[in-house]
Enzyme design. Sequence first.
Site, PDB file in Angstrom:
ATOM      1  N   SER A 175       0.798  -1.225   0.000  1.00  0.00           N
ATOM      2  CA  SER A 175       0.000   0.000   0.000  1.00  0.00           C
ATOM      3  C   SER A 175       0.830   1.274   0.000  1.00  0.00           C
ATOM      4  O   SER A 175       0.362   2.304  -0.472  1.00  0.00           O
ATOM      5  CB  SER A 175      -0.964  -0.009   1.191  1.00  0.00           C
ATOM      6  OG  SER A 175      -0.275  -0.244   2.390  1.00  0.00           O
ATOM      7  N   HIS A 203      -5.253  -3.380  -2.979  1.00  0.00           N
ATOM      8  CA  HIS A 203      -4.950  -2.411  -4.047  1.00  0.00           C
ATOM      9  C   HIS A 203      -4.845  -3.054  -5.426  1.00  0.00           C
ATOM     10  O   HIS A 203      -4.528  -2.370  -6.394  1.00  0.00           O
ATOM     11  CB  HIS A 203      -3.661  -1.659  -3.717  1.00  0.00           C
ATOM     12  CG  HIS A 203      -3.737  -0.927  -2.420  1.00  0.00           C
ATOM     13  ND1 HIS A 203      -4.276   0.334  -2.305  1.00  0.00           N
ATOM     14  CD2 HIS A 203      -3.390  -1.296  -1.162  1.00  0.00           C
ATOM     15  CE1 HIS A 203      -4.245   0.712  -1.044  1.00  0.00           C
ATOM     16  NE2 HIS A 203      -3.713  -0.256  -0.325  1.00  0.00           N
ATOM     17  N   LYS A 235     -11.955   0.615  -2.126  1.00  0.00           N
ATOM     18  CA  LYS A 235     -10.910   1.245  -2.939  1.00  0.00           C
ATOM     19  C   LYS A 235     -11.353   1.257  -4.414  1.00  0.00           C
ATOM     20  O   LYS A 235     -12.269   1.984  -4.746  1.00  0.00           O
ATOM     21  CB  LYS A 235      -9.584   0.568  -2.659  1.00  0.00           C
ATOM     22  CG  LYS A 235      -9.143   0.937  -1.227  1.00  0.00           C
ATOM     23  CD  LYS A 235      -7.963   0.232  -0.666  1.00  0.00           C
ATOM     24  CE  LYS A 235      -7.699   0.802   0.740  1.00  0.00           C
ATOM     25  NZ  LYS A 235      -6.863  -0.044   1.557  1.00  0.00           N
TER      26      LYS A 235
HETATM   27  C1  LIG Z   1      -6.886  -0.228   2.994  1.00  0.00           C
HETATM   28  C2  LIG Z   1      -6.285  -1.529   3.284  1.00  0.00           C
HETATM   29  C3  LIG Z   1      -6.936  -2.420   4.130  1.00  0.00           C
HETATM   30  C4  LIG Z   1      -8.164  -2.037   4.901  1.00  0.00           C
HETATM   31  O1  LIG Z   1      -9.295  -2.055   4.108  1.00  0.00           O
HETATM   32  P1  LIG Z   1     -10.565  -1.213   4.558  1.00  0.00           P
HETATM   33  O2  LIG Z   1     -11.688  -1.787   3.803  1.00  0.00           O
HETATM   34  O3  LIG Z   1     -10.254   0.203   4.214  1.00  0.00           O
HETATM   35  O4  LIG Z   1     -10.699  -1.395   6.041  1.00  0.00           O
HETATM   36  C5  LIG Z   1      -6.401  -3.678   4.289  1.00  0.00           C
HETATM   37  N1  LIG Z   1      -5.244  -4.015   3.668  1.00  0.00           N
HETATM   38  C6  LIG Z   1      -4.585  -3.169   2.875  1.00  0.00           C
HETATM   39  C7  LIG Z   1      -3.316  -3.615   2.205  1.00  0.00           C
HETATM   40  C8  LIG Z   1      -5.076  -1.895   2.668  1.00  0.00           C
HETATM   41  O5  LIG Z   1      -4.410  -1.034   1.914  1.00  0.00           O
END
Ligand SMILES: *Cc1c(COP(=O)(O)O)cnc(C)c1O
Length: 391
Positions: A175, A203, A235
């Site tokens: 991330s 992602h 996302k």
């Molecule tokens: C954003 C993210 C999460 C968390 O997901 P949410 O639905 O926002 O709680 C988990 N793992 C990674 C790698 C992320 O970037």
Amino acid sequence: MRDFEGELAQRKTAGLYRTRRQISGPQRPALTSDGRSLLSFCSNDYLGLANNPANIDALRDALPETGLGGAASHLICGHHDAHHELEQRLASFTGRSSALFFSTGYMANMGVISALAGRGDTIFSDRLNHASIIDGCILSRARVRRYPHGDVGELEAMLAQTSGHKLVVTDGVFSMDGDVAPLKELARVCREHDALLVVDDAHGIGVLGPEGRGSIAAQGLSEADVPVLIGTLGKAVGTSGAFVAGSPVLMDYLVQKARTYIYTTAMPPAIAVATRASIDLIEKDDERRQHLQALVDRFRTEACALGYQLMPSQTPIQPIMVGDNWTALELSHALEERGLLVTAIRPPTVPEGEARLRVTFSAAHSQSDLDRLLQALAECRHLLAKQDVAV
Ligand SMILES: *Cc1c(COP(=O)(O)O)cnc(C)c1O
């Protein structure tokens, strides 16, 4: 009592103090932030679907049918047709036999990791894994061994020394760095050392691979290679929630054991309907992904030509390495003065001395949005000059 105020003051002096900005209106590149209009390069809305009219219509049309609230947990009376249909859609989209819908990615990681490993077991976790994976490891009470980022050789040596139940957990796309995990190699060592591989593709889903099926599909792998896939829906998918996909036995096991699945209220079912609409779009719409990739490729070429240090990432996450916390903040402020929103990422989100600007791209950006970013970066390049001398 602990000196909370003192700790806050200390954070401020160290350049680590965090603040929130307040956004008005929908999420899109042209944001209104604290009443000012800014062009944003920091959201995870990679495909521009967070404000997509078709998905909003799907939500609105669903509401009279489903009502609003989730009202109960899935195991009491909250498990709705809409949740069930989304799970089937997510399974077919990711090419897996079944899926389970969670409320957030954070909760999915906490629940899955703590359900699949426990006291006496060993979890191997990439050093740069997301905070929710780290917290899931802590919650599990298993022994945790962090391996150097992407270092399959080191991981293999660690696996060879360990007996008992083993779990290997990795981000699919990291991330804060934007690079992709070596999934093929990870799948091989996990198979050879009888370890269960869990990939968090927060992602990658929607962005990478054929029809946006994610980083596992992009590397030609299947459920047999990566038994547990975790994906978020907030996302690229542009709605809310998360899912886990894998064999029916594993999903059944999670329904029994994943505490963040069991002890929480089901998501509003209309969100599940809107998410299904979004998945339909993602599967069909290669144009969004092609446009996004074109923006990323052009940014890399031109930002490198300006003398910025980028990371080896081909994904929409394109960090500009800075190093020092204050310089990262200074560069972020200078861009904001020019009407651009790019956040500085500092420890503990990234390792000490690796502060950076995390630039992210969306299919909703135009080439002229990118022109503006590159122009501003050209004007601000001198802010990093003193660093080059030090290196
Ligand atoms: C954003 C993210 C999460 C968390 O997901 P949410 O639905 O926002 O709680 C988990 N793992 C990674 C790698 C992320 O970037």
